[in-house]
Design an enzyme around this catalytic site. Structure first.
Site, mmCIF file in Angstrom:
data_model
loop_
_atom_site.group_PDB
_atom_site.id
_atom_site.type_symbol
_atom_site.label_atom_id
_atom_site.label_comp_id
_atom_site.label_asym_id
_atom_site.label_seq_id
_atom_site.Cartn_x
_atom_site.Cartn_y
_atom_site.Cartn_z
ATOM 1 N N GLY B 166 0.781 -1.227 0.000
ATOM 2 C CA GLY B 166 0.000 0.000 0.000
ATOM 3 C C GLY B 166 0.812 1.275 0.000
ATOM 4 N N GLU B 201 -4.660 3.100 -11.993
ATOM 5 C CA GLU B 201 -5.670 2.050 -12.017
ATOM 6 C C GLU B 201 -7.018 2.647 -11.682
ATOM 7 O OE1 GLU B 201 -3.504 -1.996 -10.511
ATOM 8 O OE2 GLU B 201 -5.078 -1.164 -9.253
ATOM 9 N N ILE B 204 -12.021 1.139 -7.282
ATOM 10 C CA ILE B 204 -13.349 0.560 -7.055
ATOM 11 C C ILE B 204 -13.744 0.795 -5.599
ATOM 12 C CG2 ILE B 204 -14.713 -1.569 -7.098
ATOM 13 C CD1 ILE B 204 -12.512 -2.513 -9.215
ATOM 14 N N ARG B 294 5.435 -16.063 -1.578
ATOM 15 C CA ARG B 294 5.903 -16.456 -0.237
ATOM 16 C C ARG B 294 4.722 -17.017 0.544
ATOM 17 N NH1 ARG B 294 3.088 -12.128 2.010
ATOM 18 N NH2 ARG B 294 3.373 -10.204 0.866
ATOM 19 N N ARG B 340 -5.335 -10.117 13.562
ATOM 20 C CA ARG B 340 -3.926 -9.786 13.779
ATOM 21 C C ARG B 340 -3.834 -8.824 14.950
ATOM 22 N NH1 ARG B 340 -0.795 -8.616 8.121
ATOM 23 N NH2 ARG B 340 -1.864 -10.157 6.826
#
Lengths: 190, 460
Positions: B166, B201, B204, B294, B340
């Protein structure tokens, strides 16, 4: 190492470029390679293997706190593919030598006592060293880093074995500090 | 096939613990490469041997390829597991491993490189007929950006070509916005990635982030293990993940699985990987975003609903064994949620809070899994990311899994450091979340404001 290819040299240069060191020197067989950052010239006398390389500053702790960490050191030597128990360095200073100071590894690497195979070791037990004297070499992927004593005194003990991988901050040598008063009466107490 | 009897863990924290556990299950000896700050950590206590690789800052320890390789060679390890983050997606690590005869637990360097360049990856997806978000190629200047944005249609997202996580992303709703953010984004990309290239891009607004877990071996066997829904993010950092996604029909799931496998097959992908998509739930359309080469932080939710140990499978595949299961063997059962838990203060803008953990009562019970490296008395060092634990629950269905998580976090007591547990508890009670009516900007746009208001009211 049998031979060095162009790719190896490029890799070595790249590693030097990304490292914290300004200069590196490699000798293998008939080949000698001296590489240096920032485009410094190489003088003729430097074509001989001698030590002008900058080394990382050693952090010398006033205590021997890292002793307990060393008890963890069980390592394998890869050349022989035989598991070798590292002798636990005996680090308890005797009553007579309370002023032992450690020289610790400034990086993880392979410990070599001499500048090249067959050459005499930099230091032996009993050798006197000054701050800027080289005491050993730590190799990290064919990059040879000279370690300086960083302290003045007499080598009391060599705590790592030739060709052994040592950890970051592992004690390599114990140095008996020579009291300053004997050398220069004006020195203030540490 | 190369038997692995000793593996170097080139990582720290909960993922190091996770890898050591997997190795124990496979009878593999573990060596932990630890920085000075991590010498006494839980993974260091669990590993068969610890090697201190350097000072605490990652750039001087965990990010040094040469030192990691030396540590592996010097201790007689035969394989290196990079975990996630640090060197996990640096092609230099598998390349150097190969030169030193070490097995790298992950994909080939070339595969990392191809998917690491987001523009190459996007072009490859397009060439395979996988939909991508309408967007531009590389843009050089503001004029080109404005022209490209007109063609794509506002709102648009300005992104770094070398980006990830990000960073370097900015939204523009009109041409005026672009004038302000173009140079900002370019500078940010340069600072974060050493590469100022940008592209555009379509943005949305109610997008969901859906990712497909894939697994491939050296013999061309490739399977997918369903999706994870990671739409609950704050500043593009995932906070809660679940599997399966409440927004996906069986048809869309099959289609997305096929698309992920087509891309993986194109590069003959080996080991664990994740293909990320943006889902437009209103249009029922998905778009390829990027591929991560990964194991991911949120892999446990996939393990909970498939019963497959992804980390063990990674190690088996790396040693040259074929995949231990086929696509037919992958059956999704029930629902799983992961929270998390970070050492951050939700009341202070999620400011990181390192320090000494004084109390650590982590939840226990059936259908609760906690992946963590923390314990009472552990010092959370300030040098690394703030993840303390991943709490994972399972239920027969989504509501059961959420209820189990509410109970688990209700029992989770931590003091000494501030954590995101209060925020997660608030999130789990939110009707919009329980209904599954959320999107990737919902936490930032709506939930954080509700949380702050709630906190203020409770104080009064």
């Amino acid at each position: 190492m049998t031979s060095i290819t162009q790719d190896d040299v490029l890799l070595i240069l790249k590693m030097l470029d990304e490292s914290a060191f300004d200069e590196l020197r490699i000798e293998t067989g008939d080949l000698k390679l001296l590489a240096r950052k920032h485009g410094k010239g190489i003088s003729l006398d430097e074509a001989v293997f001698e030590d002008k390389r900058p080394t990382p500053v050693l952090k010398i702790e006033p205590t021997l706190d890292a002793e307990k960490d060393l008890n963890l050191s069980t390592m394998k030597l890869t050349e022989s593919k035989v598991e070798v128990q590292l002798a636990k360095p005996t680090l308890e200073p005797s009553a007579a030598s309370q002023n032992l100071m450690p020289i610790k590894a400034p990086m993880l690497g392979t410990f070599y006592r001499a500048p090249k195979p067959g050459a005499p070791p930099y230091v032996e037990v009993g050798s006197m060293v000054n701050e800027d004297d080289p005491v050993c070499i730590l190799e990290v992927m064919k990059l040879f880093n000279t370690v300086k004593a960083g302290i003045r005194g007499r080598i009391a003990q060599i705590c790592a074995d030739q060709g052994q991988m040592v950890e970051f901050q592992q004690i390599l040598f114990l140095v008996e500090k020579i009291s300053e008063e004997k050398e220069s009466p004006k020195a203030s107490p540490a | 096939m190369k038997r692995i009897s000793c593996l170097l863990v080139a990582n720290r924290s909960e993922i190091a613990v996770r890898i050591i556990r997997a190795c124990r299950g496979l009878g593999i000896k573990t060596i932990l490469a630890a920085s000075e700050a991590d010498r006494e950590s839980l993974p260091a206590q669990m590993a068969d041997q610890v090697v201190c690789i350097g000072p605490s800052p990652p750039a001087e320890s965990y990010l040094k390829v040469g030192t990691i390789i030396m540590a592996a060679v010097g201790t007689g390890a035969e394989a290196v597991h990079p975990g996630y983050g640090f060197l996990a997606e640096q092609p230099e690590l598998p390349e150097t491993c190969a030169r030193y005869g070490l097995v790298f637990v992950g994909p080939k360097a070339e595969q990392i490189r191809q998917m690491g360049d987001k523009i190459v990856a996007r072009q490859m997806a397009e060439s395979l007929g996988i939909p991508v978000i309408p967007g531009s190629g590389l843009i050089q200047n503001l004029g080109e950006t404005i022209t490209a944005a007109e063609k794509i249609g506002y709102p648009v997202l300005l992104k770094a070509a070398a980006g990830g996580g990000g960073r370097g992303m900015k939204i523009a709703r009109q041409p005026e916005d672009l004038k302000i953010i173009f140079s900002e984004a370019s500078a940010e990309a340069q600072a974060a990635f050493g590469d100022s290239r940008l592209y555009l891009e379509r943005f949305i607004p109610t997008a969901r982030h859906i990712e497909i877990q894939i697994m491939g071996d050296q013999y061309g066997n490739l399977v997918h293990l369903g999706e994870r829904d990671c739409s609950l993010q704050r500043r593009y950092q995932k906070m809660l993940e679940e599997a399966p996604s409440p927004a996906l029909s069986p048809e869309l799931r099959t289609e997305m699985g096929k698309a992920a496998l087509a891309l993986a097959r194109q590069i003959k992908y080996e080991n664990a990987g994740t293909v990320e998509f943006i889902l437009d739930p209103e249009e029922k359309k998905f778009y390829f975003l990027e591929m991560n080469t990964r194991i991911q932080v949120e892999h446990p939710v996939t393990e909970m609903i498939t019963g497959i140990d992804l980390v063990k499978e990674q190690i088996r595949i790396a040693s040259g064994q074929p995949l231990s299961f086929s696509q037919q063997d992958v059956k999704l059962k029930g629902h799983s949620v992961e929270c998390r838990i970070n050492a951050e203060s939700p009341k202070k803008g999620f400011h990181p809070c390192p320090g000494r953990i004084e109390l650590w009562n982590s939840p226990l019970g059936a259908r609760i899994r906690v992946d963590t490296h923390c314990y009472k008395g552990y010092f959370v060092p300030p040098y690394y990311d703030s993840l303390l634990a991943k709490v994972v629950t399972w239920g027969q269905n989504r509501l059961e899994a959420i209820a189990q998580m509410q109970k688990a976090l209700g029992d989770f007591l931590v003091s000494g450091v501030e954590t995101t547990i209060p925020f997660h508890r608030f999130l789990l009670r939110s009707p919009a979340f329980i209904q599954g009516a959320i999107h990737t900007r919902w936490i930032e746009d709506i939930l954080i404001k509700e949380f702050e208001e709630n906190a203020r009211n409770n104080l009064c």
